[in-house]
Write an enzyme that holds these catalytic residues in place. Structure first.
Site, PDB file in Angstrom:
ATOM      1  N   GLU A  38       1.237  -1.251   0.072  1.00 26.05           N
ATOM      2  CA  GLU A  38      -0.280   0.278   0.345  1.00 26.05           C
ATOM      3  C   GLU A  38       1.017   1.352  -0.187  1.00 26.05           C
ATOM      4  OE1 GLU A  38      -2.669   0.473   3.368  1.00 26.05           O
ATOM      5  OE2 GLU A  38      -3.863   1.256   2.467  1.00 26.05           O
ATOM      6  N   ARG A 264       5.649 -12.784   9.720  1.00 28.47           N
ATOM      7  CA  ARG A 264       6.495 -11.719   9.297  1.00 28.47           C
ATOM      8  C   ARG A 264       7.414 -11.473  10.233  1.00 28.47           C
ATOM      9  NH1 ARG A 264       4.187  -6.581  10.349  1.00 28.47           N
ATOM     10  NH2 ARG A 264       1.969  -7.601   9.392  1.00 28.47           N
ATOM     11  N   LYS A 274       4.525   0.794  10.345  1.00 31.02           N
ATOM     12  CA  LYS A 274       4.326   2.364   9.474  1.00 31.02           C
ATOM     13  C   LYS A 274       4.052   3.530   9.852  1.00 31.02           C
ATOM     14  CE  LYS A 274       3.589   0.148   4.554  1.00 31.02           C
ATOM     15  NZ  LYS A 274       2.213   0.134   3.800  1.00 31.02           N
TER      16      LYS A 274
HETATM   17  P1  ATP Z   1      -0.190  -1.325   6.853  1.00 34.46           P
HETATM   18  O1  ATP Z   1      -1.079  -2.353   6.158  1.00 34.46           O
HETATM   19  O2  ATP Z   1      -0.389  -1.431   8.066  1.00 34.46           O
HETATM   20  O3  ATP Z   1      -0.237  -0.161   6.225  1.00 34.46           O
HETATM   21  P2  ATP Z   1       2.094  -3.147   5.744  1.00 34.46           P
HETATM   22  O4  ATP Z   1       3.506  -3.161   6.650  1.00 34.46           O
HETATM   23  O5  ATP Z   1       1.065  -4.453   6.070  1.00 34.46           O
HETATM   24  O6  ATP Z   1       1.312  -2.463   6.929  1.00 34.46           O
HETATM   25  P3  ATP Z   1       1.392  -3.065   3.034  1.00 34.46           P
HETATM   26  O7  ATP Z   1       2.018  -2.430   2.205  1.00 34.46           O
HETATM   27  O8  ATP Z   1       0.282  -3.286   3.327  1.00 34.46           O
HETATM   28  O9  ATP Z   1       2.084  -2.556   4.849  1.00 34.46           O
HETATM   29  O10 ATP Z   1       2.656  -4.283   2.723  1.00 34.46           O
HETATM   30  C1  ATP Z   1       2.319  -5.172   2.168  1.00 34.46           C
HETATM   31  C2  ATP Z   1       2.891  -6.425   1.844  1.00 34.46           C
HETATM   32  O11 ATP Z   1       4.010  -6.513   3.023  1.00 34.46           O
HETATM   33  C3  ATP Z   1       2.403  -7.535   2.256  1.00 34.46           C
HETATM   34  O12 ATP Z   1       2.324  -8.215   1.542  1.00 34.46           O
HETATM   35  C4  ATP Z   1       2.666  -7.239   3.899  1.00 34.46           C
HETATM   36  O13 ATP Z   1       2.215  -8.720   4.312  1.00 34.46           O
HETATM   37  C5  ATP Z   1       4.199  -7.702   3.477  1.00 34.46           C
HETATM   38  N1  ATP Z   1       4.472  -7.466   4.915  1.00 34.46           N
HETATM   39  C6  ATP Z   1       4.811  -5.677   5.083  1.00 34.46           C
HETATM   40  N2  ATP Z   1       5.200  -6.830   6.706  1.00 34.46           N
HETATM   41  C7  ATP Z   1       6.161  -7.693   6.821  1.00 34.46           C
HETATM   42  C8  ATP Z   1       6.885  -8.023   7.618  1.00 34.46           C
HETATM   43  N3  ATP Z   1       6.811  -7.820   8.654  1.00 34.46           N
HETATM   44  N4  ATP Z   1       7.791  -9.443   6.930  1.00 34.46           N
HETATM   45  C9  ATP Z   1       6.888  -9.702   5.925  1.00 34.46           C
HETATM   46  N5  ATP Z   1       6.286  -9.174   5.163  1.00 34.46           N
HETATM   47  C10 ATP Z   1       5.570  -7.938   5.944  1.00 34.46           C
END
Ligand code: ATP
Ligand code: MG
Length: 565
Positions: A38, A264, A274
Site C-alpha cells: 500500500e 512476518r 509504518k
Molecule cells: P499496513 O498494512 O499496516 O499499512 P504493512 O506493513 O502490512 O502495513 P503493506 O504495504 O500492506 O504494509 O505491505 C505489503 C506486503 O508486505 C504485504 O503483503 C505484507 O504482508 C508484507 N509485509 C509487511 N510487513 C512485513 C513483515 N514485517 N514481514 C514480512 N512481510 C511483511
C-alpha cells in the site's frame, strides 16, 4: 537474484507446498506471485522479506512476479511513496518486467463484481451507524444480530448502490455488506463491509469515485484479475482467508488464487509499524525515511548495505508459520559477510594523535604498497604516501601500557601497516600535560613491515601521513532503540522513551588517506581495524565526502550486553 540465491533456501514451507501441488497435479507449475504494497509509507526490511519470498518463488519455478500497488484507500496514499517503493524493489533486484499494476485501475471491475454479488443476493446496502454496526456484530463468544436492512430486494440494493456511486449520499451514511452469516464463529464472516462512501480524491483516479472498496473485498479480486496462483501474505490474514475463498468462489471461475500465510519478520531494537516510522520522521527523531538508523530499505541503501546482503539475510531466516523476533546482529552478520568479500580496505584515523619519526628525512615521501582487499586478489594494490609526520589513533598509544597492550607505548615497537617498525622514544605535552605528539624512531630495514633479522612485533596499527591526509565527517550509527522488543511495549506506554540517545555520533575530523578523496557517492569501504563505511549520497558535496558507518567490524553491542548481564 541469481538462480543459486533463489533456490538455496534455508527452510521454506511455501516451496514445499508448491512442490506437493505440482507432484499431485493440483498445479501446472505456472506460478504467479505478487508483492502488493500500500503506497502509504516507505518500504522496510519486513517488506524486503516479502519481496524476496514472492520474487524468489516466481524465479524458482520459472514463473511471473507482479508489483501491484494496493492503492484502494484514498486517504493515506501518495505518489512520493509509489516512486520510493519502485526504487526500493528494483534496488533489491526484484524485476517485475512489464507486470506493474495499480489496484485503483480495477475500480470499475470491483464495482461490477459488487453488482454481481448483489444480483446473487449476496450483498446488501446497510444503513446502520458505525456504533450500531459494532453492536450488531457480536463478540468472539456471542453471535451477531442481523441488520434490519439485510433482506432488501435485489432491485432496491442495485438502485441504492448505484446512487451511492453517483454521490447522492454522505460519507458514513451507507455501506455495502456481504451477506454471509451473522452467527459465524469467525467475525470476519459476519456480513463484512465491502464498500464505503468517501468523498475524497484519489492520487490516481482523482474525483471519479466517491465509493471505495474495503481491503478484504478488493485484495482477493486483485489477485483473481491478475491470475495470481499463490497469494502470499502474513499470518494476521489467516482469519481473513475464509472470506477470501468465499468471495472468489462466488465471483470467479477456477483455478483460483490460493492464499498462504507466513510469519512476518520482526527485528530487535527497531520498529516496523509504518505508523511509528512516520511518527519518527514527522517528529524529527530521525532526519527522514532514509535516515541510516531507520529499518527502511532506503535507509539501508544509504547506510551502505548491499542488496545482496539483505537478500542473503531474508533467505537465511527462512519462511515459517511461527512469529519470532530476529536479532539485528544476524542481519549485521550477513552485511559483514558480504562487505568482507567486496569492500576495499583503506586507512582512516578517527581520533588522530600526531606521530613524529625523529630519524626520518624531513622531506622524504615514500609510496607504500597497500593491499586493497586480502579476500579478493583481483582488487590489486594501491600506493599510500608515507612521511615524517603521521597520525595514528589516540587509542593506539598508552603511556602506562598494561601488560597485554600490544600497540604503541614508551620503549615498545609496533608495525605501521604496510610501512615500517617504529619504536616510541618520547612524548610532547601541552601546558595541561595532555600528550600532543609522540616521537618515534623507525627502522629503515623493515620497509614493507618485516624485519630481515626475523624479529617480531605483536601489534600492527594503521596510520595516515599528516600532510597527505584530509579531514572529513564520519557518522557512527547504532541501534535506534535500546531495548530488544520495542513491539512489546504496551499501548499506554510511550515507545519513544526507549529511543537510543547515542544512536548517532558524529566524528568531525577523521583523517583519511588520499585515495579516498575521489570516492564516489555510495562507495563502500572497510576502514582497517574499525568497520565498514560508505560515502553518504545525500550530504556529500564536491570535494567533501561524508561517511556513514554501515556496521562495526565486530559485534560490540553483543559484548556490551553480555557484560551487563
Ligand atoms: P499496513 O498494512 O499496516 O499499512 P504493512 O506493513 O502490512 O502495513 P503493506 O504495504 O500492506 O504494509 O505491505 C505489503 C506486503 O508486505 C504485504 O503483503 C505484507 O504482508 C508484507 N509485509 C509487511 N510487513 C512485513 C513483515 N514485517 N514481514 C514480512 N512481510 C511483511
Ligand atoms: Mg498491509
Amino acid at each position: 537474484m541469481s538462480e543459486n540465491e533463489a533456490s538455496s533456501s534455508a527452510s521454506n514451507f511455501i516451496h514445499e507446498i508448491i512442490d506437493e501441488e505440482i507432484r499431485t497435479g493440483k498445479s501446472d507449475g505456472k506460478i504467479v506471485t505478487r508483492f502488493p504494497p500500500e503506497p502509504n509509507g516507505y518500504l522496510h526490511i519486513g517488506h524486503a522479506k516479502s519481496i524476496c519470498l514472492n520474487y524468489g518463488t516466481a524465479q524458482k519455478y520459472g514463473g511471473t512476479f507482479h508489483l501491484r500497488f494496493d492503492d484502494t484507500n484514498p486517504t493515506k496514499e501518495d505518489t512520493e511513496y509509489v516512486e520510493s517503493i519502485m526504487e526500493d524493489v528494483r534496488w533489491l533486484g526484484a524485476d517485475w518486467k512489464d507486470k506493474l499494476f495499480f489496484a485503483s485501475d480495477y475500480f470499475e471491475k470491483f464495482y461490477e463484481y459488487a453488482v454481481q454479488l448483489i444480483r446473487l443476493g449476496k450483498a446488501y446496502v446497510c444503513e446502520l451507524s458505525d456504533s450500531e454496526m459494532r453492536e450488531y456484530r457480536g463478540t468472539l463468544t456471542t453471535p451477531g444480530k442481523e441488520s434490519p436492512y439485510r433482506n432488501r430486494s435485489v432491485e432496491e440494493n442495485l438502485d441504492l448502490f448505484a446512487r451511492m456511486r453517483a454521490g447522492e449520499f454522505a460519507d458514513g451514511s451507507k455501506v455495502l455488506r456481504a451477506k454471509i452469516d451473522m452467527a459465524s464463529p469467525n467475525i470476519h464472516m459476519r456480513d463484512p463491509v465491502i464498500y464505503r462512501i468517501r468523498h475524497t480524491s484519489h492520487h490516481r483516479s482523482g474525483d471519479k469515485w466517491c465509493i471505495y472498496p474495503m481491503y478484504d473485498f478488493a485484495h482477493p479480486l486483485e489477485d483473481a484479475i491478475e491470475h495470481i496462483t499463490h497469494s502470499i501474505c502474513t499470518l494476521e490474514f489467516e482469519i481473513h482467508r475464509p472470506f477470501y475463498d468465499w468471495l472468489l468462489e462466488n465471483l470467479t471461475p477456477a483455478p483460483r488464487p490460493r492464499q498462504i500465510e507466513f510469519a512476518r519478520l520482526n527485528l530487535t531494537n527497531t520498529v516496523m509499524s509504518k505508523r511509528k516510522l512516520l511518527e519518527l520522521v514527522k517528529e524529527r527523531h530521525v532526519s527522514g525515511w532514509d535516515d541510516p538508523r531507520m529499518p527502511t530499505i532506503s535507509a539501508f541503501r544509504r547506510r551502505g548495505v548491499p542488496p545482496e546482503a539483505i537478500r542473503a539475510f531474508c533467505e537465511g531466516v527462512g519462511v515459517t508459520k511461527y512469529n519470532s523476533l530476529t536479532d539485528l546482529s544476524l542481519l549485521e552478520y550477513y552485511i559483514r559477510e558480504n562487505l568482507n568479500r567486496t569492500a576495499k580496505r583503506v586507512m582512516v584515523v578517527m581520533n588522530p594523535l600526531k606521530v613524529i619519526l625523529d630519524n626520518y628525512p624531513d622531506d622524504l615521501v615514500e609510496e607504500m604498497d597497500a593491499v586493497n582487499n586480502p579476500e579478493n586478489p583481483d582488487d590489486g594494490t594501491r600506493k599510500v604516501p608515507f612521511s615524517k609526520v603521521l597520525y595514528i589513533e589516540r587509542d593506539d598509544f598508552r603511556e602506562d601500557a598494561p601488560k597485554k597492550f600490544y600497540r604503541l607505548a614508551p620503549g615498545a615497537e609496533v608495525r605501521l601497516r604496510y610501512a615500517y617498525f617504529v619504536k616510541c622514544v618520547s612524548v610532547d605535552r601541552d601546558a595541561d600535560g595532555e600528550i600532543t605528539a609522540v616521537h618515534c624512531t623507525y627502522d629503515p630495514e623493515t620497509k614493507g613491515g618485516n624485519a630481515p633479522d626475523g624479529r617480531k612485533v605483536k601489534g600492527t596499527i594503521h596510520w595516515v601521513s599528516a600532510k597527505h591526509a584530509f579531514s572529513t565527517e564520519v557518522r557512527l550509527y547504532d541501534r535506534l532503540f535500546t531495548i530488544d522488543n520495542v513491539g512489546d511495549i504496551p499501548d499506554g506506554e510511550d515507545y519513544r522513551a526507549y529511543l537510543n540517545p547515542d544512536s548517532l555520533k558524529v566524528v568531525r575530523n577523521a583523517m583519511m588517506e588520499p585515495a579516498l578523496a575521489n570516492a564516489e557517492k555510495g562507495a563502500r569501504f572497510q576502514f582497517e581495524r574499525i568497520g565498514y563505511f560508505c560515502v553518504d549520497s545525500r550530504d556529500t558535496f564536491e570535494g567533501k565526502a561524508v561517511f556513514n558507518r554501515t556496521v562495526q567490524l565486530k559485534d560490540s553491542w553483543a559484548k556490551i550486553e553480555a557484560k551487563k548481564n
